[in-house]
Design a protein around this motif. Structure first.
Motif, short mmCIF file in Angstrom:
data_model
loop_
_atom_site.label_atom_id
_atom_site.label_comp_id
_atom_site.label_asym_id
_atom_site.label_seq_id
_atom_site.Cartn_x
_atom_site.Cartn_y
_atom_site.Cartn_z
N GLY A 38 0.01 2.58 -9.58
CA GLY A 38 0.32 1.23 -9.16
C GLY A 38 0.32 1.02 -7.65
N CYS A 39 0.37 2.06 -6.87
CA CYS A 39 0.39 1.95 -5.41
C CYS A 39 -1.05 1.96 -4.89
CB CYS A 39 1.19 3.08 -4.77
SG CYS A 39 1.32 2.94 -2.97
N LYS A 40 -1.38 1.02 -4.03
CA LYS A 40 -2.73 0.94 -3.49
C LYS A 40 -2.79 1.26 -2.00
CE LYS A 40 -4.14 -2.48 -6.85
NZ LYS A 40 -4.70 -3.81 -7.09
N ARG A 41 -1.72 1.78 -1.43
CA ARG A 41 -1.68 2.09 0.00
C ARG A 41 -2.55 3.28 0.34
NH1 ARG A 41 2.99 0.49 3.64
NH2 ARG A 41 1.72 1.86 4.86
N LYS A 42 -3.09 3.25 1.55
CA LYS A 42 -3.87 4.37 2.08
C LYS A 42 -3.30 4.74 3.43
CE LYS A 42 -8.16 3.01 -0.18
NZ LYS A 42 -9.55 2.62 0.03
N GLU A 43 -3.30 6.03 3.73
CA GLU A 43 -2.75 6.51 4.99
C GLU A 43 -3.84 7.17 5.83
OE1 GLU A 43 0.28 5.94 6.05
OE2 GLU A 43 0.95 5.05 4.18
N MET A 44 -3.58 7.28 7.11
CA MET A 44 -4.51 7.91 8.03
C MET A 44 -4.51 9.43 7.84
SD MET A 44 -4.64 7.59 12.19
CE MET A 44 -4.12 5.91 12.14
#
Length: 144
Positions: A104-110
């Protein structure tokens, strides 16, 4: 005047100020006050010897060496035609490529934030084992 041998007069004709900390021009060798030390301020006739600027390629941002007598625009143009390392695909590379594995999480990190227990990659919000319902080893690594 107590110490008449101290200081020198500015070489600029309009100024001639007595300066106790005179500065010597590294191009023409004359002495100037702080207001006239720049090449443009005293219209230095030898400025071309020292005032050298290196052009930069507008595509790859690399400095391009120009020999004496060459036209900078022509040298930069030749660099762009032959030696330029510019890669248009490189400009479109994405920075945030590490997708969070929490359902459910769509975040992306560097940067990768890998869980020490399950080895999954998560965002900052879900990086701790309790935040992503970790299914890794049964015992926690730290007591915190």
């Amino acid at each position: 005047m107590e110490l008449p041998w101290l200081g020198q007069h500015c070489s600029e004709r309009a100024c001639r100020q007595l300066d106790f900390l005179p500065l010597k021009c590294d191009a023409c060798g004359e002495v100037f006050c702080k207001d006239h030390i720049r090449y443009d301020d005293h219209r230095c006739s030898s400025a071309y010897k020292k005032n050298v600027q290196v052009p930069v390629c507008p595509l790859c941002n690399a400095p391009i060496p120009v020999k004496k007598g060459e036209i900078p625009d022509a040298v930069v143009g030749a660099h762009m035609d032959k030696d330029c390392k510019y890669n248009p695909a490189q400009q479109k590379q994405r920075i945030f490529t590490n997708k969070c594995l929490k359902p459910g999480c769509k975040r992306k990190e560097m940067m990768k934030l890998v869980c020490e227990q399950c080895g999954g990659n998560f965002c900052i919000k879900h990086r701790h084992p309790l935040d992503h319902d970790c299914r890794g080893s049964s015992h926690p690594i730290s007591k915190a």
